[in-house]
Design a protein around this motif. Structure first.
Motif, PDB file in Angstrom:
ATOM      1  N   VAL A   1       0.836  -1.209   0.000  1.00 19.49           N
ATOM      2  CA  VAL A   1       0.000   0.000   0.000  1.00 19.49           C
ATOM      3  C   VAL A   1       0.869   1.255   0.000  1.00 19.49           C
ATOM      4  O   VAL A   1       0.578   2.236  -0.694  1.00 19.49           O
TER       5      VAL A   1
ATOM      6  N   VAL B   1      -6.864  -1.900  -4.734  1.00 18.22           N
ATOM      7  CA  VAL B   1      -8.089  -1.164  -5.088  1.00 18.22           C
ATOM      8  C   VAL B   1      -8.436  -0.150  -4.005  1.00 18.22           C
ATOM      9  O   VAL B   1      -8.752   1.008  -4.294  1.00 18.22           O
ATOM     10  N   GLU B   2      -8.350  -0.574  -2.757  1.00 18.06           N
ATOM     11  CA  GLU B   2      -8.661   0.337  -1.656  1.00 18.06           C
ATOM     12  C   GLU B   2      -7.656   1.487  -1.597  1.00 18.06           C
ATOM     13  O   GLU B   2      -8.030   2.642  -1.384  1.00 18.06           O
TER      14      GLU B   2
ATOM     15  N   ARG C   1      -7.484  -6.526  -3.410  1.00 12.80           N
ATOM     16  CA  ARG C   1      -8.385  -5.713  -2.595  1.00 12.80           C
ATOM     17  C   ARG C   1      -7.627  -4.546  -1.949  1.00 12.80           C
ATOM     18  O   ARG C   1      -8.151  -3.427  -1.864  1.00 12.80           O
ATOM     19  N   ALA C   2      -6.396  -4.786  -1.517  1.00 13.58           N
ATOM     20  CA  ALA C   2      -5.608  -3.722  -0.895  1.00 13.58           C
ATOM     21  C   ALA C   2      -5.237  -2.648  -1.915  1.00 13.58           C
ATOM     22  O   ALA C   2      -5.279  -1.443  -1.605  1.00 13.58           O
TER      23      ALA C   2
ATOM     24  N   TRP D   1     -13.387  -8.190  -6.920  1.00 16.75           N
ATOM     25  CA  TRP D   1     -12.471  -7.511  -6.007  1.00 16.75           C
ATOM     26  C   TRP D   1     -12.352  -6.020  -6.277  1.00 16.75           C
ATOM     27  O   TRP D   1     -11.674  -5.317  -5.546  1.00 16.75           O
ATOM     28  N   GLY D   2     -12.997  -5.537  -7.350  1.00 19.77           N
ATOM     29  CA  GLY D   2     -13.026  -4.096  -7.596  1.00 19.77           C
ATOM     30  C   GLY D   2     -12.128  -3.590  -8.692  1.00 19.77           C
ATOM     31  O   GLY D   2     -11.953  -2.379  -8.840  1.00 19.77           O
TER      32      GLY D   2
ATOM     33  N   ALA E   1      -8.230   3.991  -4.443  1.00 20.89           N
ATOM     34  CA  ALA E   1      -9.390   4.811  -4.049  1.00 20.89           C
ATOM     35  C   ALA E   1      -9.883   5.722  -5.168  1.00 20.89           C
ATOM     36  O   ALA E   1     -10.195   6.891  -4.942  1.00 20.89           O
TER      37      ALA E   1
END
Length: 300
Positions: A29, A68-69, A65-66, A99-100, A72
């Motif tokens: 991240v 994508v988050e 998922r990380a 998962w986005g 943002a």
């Protein structure tokens, strides 16, 4: 996100690991935030640089998922969906959507020495049912199949054909793809050593492992080229040539990138077996080359 805006530099993350071998999501991240500050347009998660084939399905999901988050909505997220059987690839594309992700990258089946017609038939079956825009990764070095422009044109009727990541190394291939595919499909340079040549031929952007290490310079090169500032672009390209060449020429380039990032304060951990580890002298040479780049007048 609008498929028509998905152009520019897409950085390809490494996968950092803790000392115990587990995936370091916090480190990943932090890397996403770092490259987005440089202005890149996208992140391509689960590429070869990210050791995707060495990750478990749970690790892959956690990583996407990380990312994508962390993105943002500030950048597009493309997910590498690599498997041998077309049905398995289709399952991975469906999961990427869940998962986005904004898009999926797929390769032809990478074992068995398929002829191009068989390879594109497999891709056609995947793309015909995909619920995400699809980037086709032409990487003959890894897959054993070089998809020529006329082969890729047979995928236009799938309606999911967003782009090509072109890594054959052919000097005129971007121009040839543009001529065959028109404006319907984006064409990204996938080989760092010929990025500028690709830009001069109308490439839509650059999918770059080097942008995970040198995001500011890679983004600047794209912007100069996009805006037609070719004198400045060539000057920057000539200064980038040394570090990019060291990365491109190394059979242990993933380890080389990871060790260099670690030495520059972004701890990555080792690569997973069976990937090779770059020797210390190669890491030192790349660090010295980056130092020279960053000390050049245009960077001070």
């Amino acid at each position: 996100m609008n498929q028509q805006t998905m152009r520019g530099v897409f950085a390809v993350p490494t996968t950092p690991f803790h000392d115990d071998g587990s995936q370091n999501i916090d480190g990943l991240v932090a890397g996403v935030d770092r490259v987005l500050q440089a202005g890149v347009s996208g992140i391509l998660a689960l590429g070869a640089t990210g050791e995707a084939l060495a990750l478990s399905s749970q690790e892959r999901e956690a990583q996407v998922r990380a990312v994508v988050e962390a993105a943002a909505g500030r950048a597009h997220v493309v997910v590498g969906c690599m498997a041998y059987a077309p049905s398995d690839v289709s399952d991975l594309v469906a999961r990427a959507k869940e998962w986005g992700a904004d898009a999926a990258m797929v390769t032809p089946p990478f074992y068995g020495g398929l002829e191009p017609d068989s390879a594109v038939a497999a891709l056609h079956s995947i793309m015909s049912v995909a619920e995400l825009p699809v980037m086709v990764y032409n990487n003959p070095h890894s897959t054993g199949t070089d998809l020529q422009p006329e082969h890729l044109a047979t995928l236009l009727d799938t309606e999911t054909f967003w782009s090509v990541k072109e890594t054959s190394g052919g000097a005129a291939r971007v121009r040839e793809l543009r001529a065959e595919l028109g404006d319907e499909v984006e064409v990204f340079v996938g080989a760092d050593g010929i990025a500028l040549e690709g830009f001069t031929q109308g490439a839509s952007g650059w999918v770059a492992a080097s942008a995970w290490l040198l995001p500011d310079q890679c983004q600047r090169l794209w912007e100069l080229s996009r805006d037609g500032n070719w004198v400045e672009a060539v000057d920057l390209w000539n200064r980038l040539a040394s570090p990019l060449g060291k990365i491109e020429d190394s059979p242990a380039f993933i380890s080389l990138i990871k060790q260099t990032l670690s030495r520059r304060g972004a701890e990555q951990g080792p690569v997973r077996s069976p990937l090779p580890t770059a020797p210390p002298e190669v890491v030192e040479a790349l660090l010295a080359s980056i130092g020279e780049l960053e000390r050049s007048p245009a960077n001070v």
